[in-house]
Design a protein around this motif. Structure first.
Motif, mmCIF file in Angstrom:
data_model
loop_
_atom_site.group_PDB
_atom_site.id
_atom_site.type_symbol
_atom_site.label_atom_id
_atom_site.label_comp_id
_atom_site.label_asym_id
_atom_site.label_seq_id
_atom_site.Cartn_x
_atom_site.Cartn_y
_atom_site.Cartn_z
ATOM 1 N N GLU A 160 5.675 10.281 -6.151
ATOM 2 C CA GLU A 160 4.492 10.832 -5.502
ATOM 3 C C GLU A 160 3.255 10.737 -6.385
ATOM 4 O O GLU A 160 2.129 10.644 -5.897
ATOM 5 N N ASP A 184 1.525 4.736 -2.318
ATOM 6 C CA ASP A 184 1.258 4.810 -0.886
ATOM 7 C C ASP A 184 -0.233 4.849 -0.571
ATOM 8 O O ASP A 184 -0.616 4.724 0.593
ATOM 9 N N ARG A 185 -1.065 5.031 -1.604
ATOM 10 C CA ARG A 185 -2.509 5.037 -1.372
ATOM 11 C C ARG A 185 -3.134 3.658 -1.540
ATOM 12 O O ARG A 185 -4.324 3.485 -1.301
ATOM 13 N N GLY A 192 2.973 0.775 2.429
ATOM 14 C CA GLY A 192 3.475 1.894 3.221
ATOM 15 C C GLY A 192 4.316 2.860 2.434
ATOM 16 O O GLY A 192 4.944 3.746 3.015
ATOM 17 N N GLY A 193 4.357 2.721 1.113
ATOM 18 C CA GLY A 193 5.101 3.643 0.275
ATOM 19 C C GLY A 193 6.441 3.087 -0.150
ATOM 20 O O GLY A 193 6.876 2.005 0.259
ATOM 21 N N ARG A 222 10.414 3.138 -0.126
ATOM 22 C CA ARG A 222 11.462 3.539 0.808
ATOM 23 C C ARG A 222 12.724 3.980 0.080
ATOM 24 O O ARG A 222 13.336 4.980 0.431
ATOM 25 N N PHE A 280 9.702 -1.333 -1.524
ATOM 26 C CA PHE A 280 8.460 -0.944 -0.861
ATOM 27 C C PHE A 280 8.438 -1.470 0.573
ATOM 28 O O PHE A 280 9.089 -2.472 0.902
#
Length: 748
Positions: A345, A350-351, A356-357, A359, A390
């Motif tokens: 995080e 993800d920014r 898309g972050g 997985r 990712f």
């Protein structure tokens, strides 16, 4: 569009196309709606468009509308101010230089009017008239009017400041490509939770670096790194560009070697018998630097960049529904991610645009994140060797690949392509129905031999039924998996089970993965291969990903080249600093050192000649070139001498305080328009006389003059660090005027 075979080019087209694909309606009405809505803005598409403006009918309405426009008001104010200024100056006498010939007043009025009008055009930031066009166009006007010589219009091309900045750009690109500076910046800046904290950390890093090295190369090296860091942290880079330039200027005043202006001051005042020491300005520059850090951290987030965005009133179709994400693996190799302190995080993946972050995270073949039950003490932290899977678009994958500390799982495919990495790009291609790659296990050697391409990732298209299933959460790996399973069953020599997206993304090669019609491949190849017969027969739609040249990281030769680039840059800058303090090294100018460094880059393969040319920012260099004839025109008609003498005599009755105020105002004002080195040469003799007549300390006057001449915050053309950050935040002159002008007053 599945029916037309046309891929949507904009985000709006993608959203609308997918929304209609989710329904099984195939009526002509829906098709007409799709075509009608695919070329309008989101606000128009969803019924929130403003009604068309009514045409003004009366002269009063026309006048009111014109007065609401900033450019019209600016023109009116400019004309009024110019007429007033010319009227007030008509009784004055202007001479060219001290004791020179009297200048005809029409020349003074002409230069004054043109200068004010040029500043207005650059402040309005009109697309048709960028700063470099305005300045060079104004120089031509001055030459035609006989104010300056025609040879002076482009004389700045031979100025050492311009040539040094020109070669600083490829040096900065080479160092940024190593990833080392990005790792250092990531460790020092960390993961701040707000723009305020980020700006404070940035200024505290840039200031000392500028004092040790030099503010110009520090800014050049930090610009690309700062852009990537802001992208990963989700920050608006426009809020950080001006603080970078201004903190570099303030940090450059901490020591003698921090700014070229300091060396010019040392050389000028040495003629008056005063020797400027290495830490001569530190006692005054340090408080100013700390004051600037606080000022930038508080006001820049509020005055720069995007303001609070309006809430979205439409439903956003996710990229997973649009099947625009690749499942692509990266291994943690080194840097800030490998220290075992960052959580997923906190990394900010993800920014990043197009990402898309994360997985799944695999460590030693086992899933370690996310887990169903995990308390704070067991929270996952990244370590060397971890495999991060990712979800990312092609652009997102390219951005992740450029991050220092992450290595693409399929990087070996790029290595197999051999030399010429600087010429290669990443392409997103679609398999045609006629391709021989369909229905059989992927043969990466065949792709390498026939297509001259390396496969980095693969994804499939979703049908309308798959979109609905994805929305209901029934499947994490939809239509692509089912189609691939059917293809696997048809292949005699294929494995008997489907390949999961985790295994496919984390593999070092996609060898053996069965491909289907419509699958999207992420390939690395040379652009010259696109028109070949093999590409035309296998791939339908081909899209080149911008700025996707593979980073020079990962291989042993890249490590040696990176070391050579950093060591060479340090030597070039270090010997330049030494040459400013030792007469025996006077021939080692920054321009000569950087040219030798470029030859070293070419010889070692660190950069190509095309890469050197492309990295030079032509608009910035032309803006610097155009600023020289503007300053020469002001000096040619005696406006600079008149302004200096008038202000000094105006503030003289205030005693010592008035003398310092006059010196600062004259030096800072002129430095925002003409070369600050020229300002030092012009103001230094006057400051020595004022110190003697007012009985103030010569050291105090030297410090005031030097720091004021280096304080260029109001206009971008006055300092090269300002011009370097203009493209970063897409700044206009208005941004510098409102923020830099306020800080200029506070700094004085």
């Amino acid at each position: 569009d599945e029916r037309t075979g046309v891929m949507p080019e904009t985000e709006t087209e993608t959203e609308i196309a997918v929304t209609f694909q989710a329904d099984d309606e195939r009526s002509s009405t829906s098709e007409r709606s799709i075509r009608a809505l695919s070329h309008v803005s989101p606000s128009n598409a969803f019924g929130s468009a403003a009604p068309p403006d009514e045409k003004p009918k009366t002269l009063a309405q026309v006048a009111r509308r014109l007065l609401c426009r900033a450019d019209v008001l600016g023109c009116i104010f400019t004309v009024a101010f110019t007429c007033l200024a010319i009227g007030l100056l008509s009784a004055q006498t202007f001479t060219k230089g001290e004791g020179g010939a009297v200048v005809p007043f029409w020349k003074v009025a002409f230069v004054l009017a043109c200068t004010i009008f040029m500043i207005l055009l650059m402040t309005l930031d009109l697309p048709t008239f960028p700063s470099e066009v305005v300045l060079i166009g104004g120089a031509c006007v001055f030459a035609l009017a006989g104010i300056i010589q025609p040879s002076s219009v482009l004389a700045g091309l031979s100025d050492t400041t311009v040539t040094s900045v020109a070669f600083l750009f490829p040096m900065a690109k080479a160092i940024a490509a190593t990833g080392w500076l990005e790792i250092l910046v990531s460790i020092v800046l960390g993961t701040p939770g707000s723009h305020f904290a980020g700006i404070v950390r940035l200024c505290l890093l840039v200031g000392p670096l500028s004092a040790i090295v030099n503010n110009t190369p520090v800014t050049a090296m930090m610009v690309p790194v700062l852009e990537g860091w802001c992208s990963r942290m989700g920050f608006d880079v426009a809020k950080f560009g001006i603080p970078l330039a201004f903190s570099a200027q303030l940090g450059g005043g901490l020591t003698l070697m921090g700014s070229p202006t300091n060396f010019a001051a040392r050389k000028t005042y040495l003629q008056s018998g005063y020797n400027v020491g290495f830490f001569e300005f530190t006692i005054v520059a340090a408080p100013l630097y700390l004051m600037g850090v606080v000022f930038f951290a508080i006001l820049c987030p509020r005055m720069l960049g995007q303001k609070n965005a309006a809430p979205c009133l439409t439903r956003q179709v996710s990229a997973e529904e649009a099947d625009g994400y690749f499942r692509i693996g990266f291994r943690v190799s080194h840097g800030a991610f490998a220290r075992g302190q960052l959580k997923i995080e906190q990394a900010g993946f993800d920014r990043m645009p197009g990402v898309g972050g994360v997985r799944v995270v695999m460590r030693d073949g086992e899933k370690v994140w996310p887990l169903e039950a995990m308390d704070e003490t067991q929270a996952y932290r990244m370590k060397v060797g971890d495999l991060l899977i990712f979800r990312a678009t092609a652009e997102g994958a390219v951005g992740l690949r450029a991050q220092g500390g992450l290595q693409l799982a399929t990087e070996g495919e790029s290595t197999r392509l051999g030399a010429g990495r600087h010429n290669r790009q990443v392409f997103e291609v679609e398999l045609m129905a006629s391709s021989t790659l369909i229905g059989v296990p992927c043969d990466t050697s065949r792709l390498l031999d026939e297509n001259r391409a390396g496969v980095l990732a693969v994804r499939g298209r979703l049908s309308a039924a798959d979109v609905r299933a994805s929305r209901r959460g029934e499947s994490s790996f939809t239509g692509t998996g089912r189609c691939r399973q059917q293809a696997i069953e048809k292949a005699d020599d294929a494995p008997t089970r489907a390949v999961s997206y985790v295994e496919m993304a984390g593999a070092a090669s996609l060898e053996g993965v069965v491909l289907n019609e419509g699958d999207i491949l992420l390939l690395e190849a040379d652009p010259v291969e696109i028109g070949s017969h093999s590409w035309a027969s296998d791939f339908g739609i081909v899209r080149a990903i911008p700025k996707s040249t593979p980073p020079a990281m990962g291989r042993k030769r890249d490590t040696w080249r990176s070391f050579g680039a950093v060591a060479g840059a340090a030597f070039a800058i270090g010997i330049f600093v030494a040459s400013s303090m030792h007469k025996g090294l006077a021939s080692f100018t920054l321009t000569c050192n950087l040219i030798i460094l470029m030859l070293f880059f070419l010889a070692t393969g660190t950069m190509t000649k095309e890469g050197i040319y492309h990295s030079m920012n032509a608009p910035i260099l032309l803006t610097m070139v155009g600023a020289f004839p503007l300053g020469e025109a002001i000096q040619a008609v005696g406006l600079d001498m008149w302004a200096g003498e008038t202000l000094i005599s105006l503030f003289a009755p205030l005693g010592a305080f008035g003398s310092f105020l006059a010196i600062y105002f004259v030096s800072a004002s002129l430095s925002n328009l003409i070369s600050n080195i020229a300002v030092i040469a012009m103001v230094a003799p006057v400051s020595v006389q004022m110190a003697a007549s007012q009985g103030v300390s010569l050291r105090a006057m030297v410090v005031c003059t030097s720091l004021a001449s280096a304080a260029v915050f109001t206009f971008p053309i006055g300092h090269q660090t300002n011009l370097m950050v203009v493209p970063l935040g897409k700044y206009g002159w208005g941004d510098f005027l409102k923020l830099g002008g306020l800080f200029q007053v506070l700094h004085g």
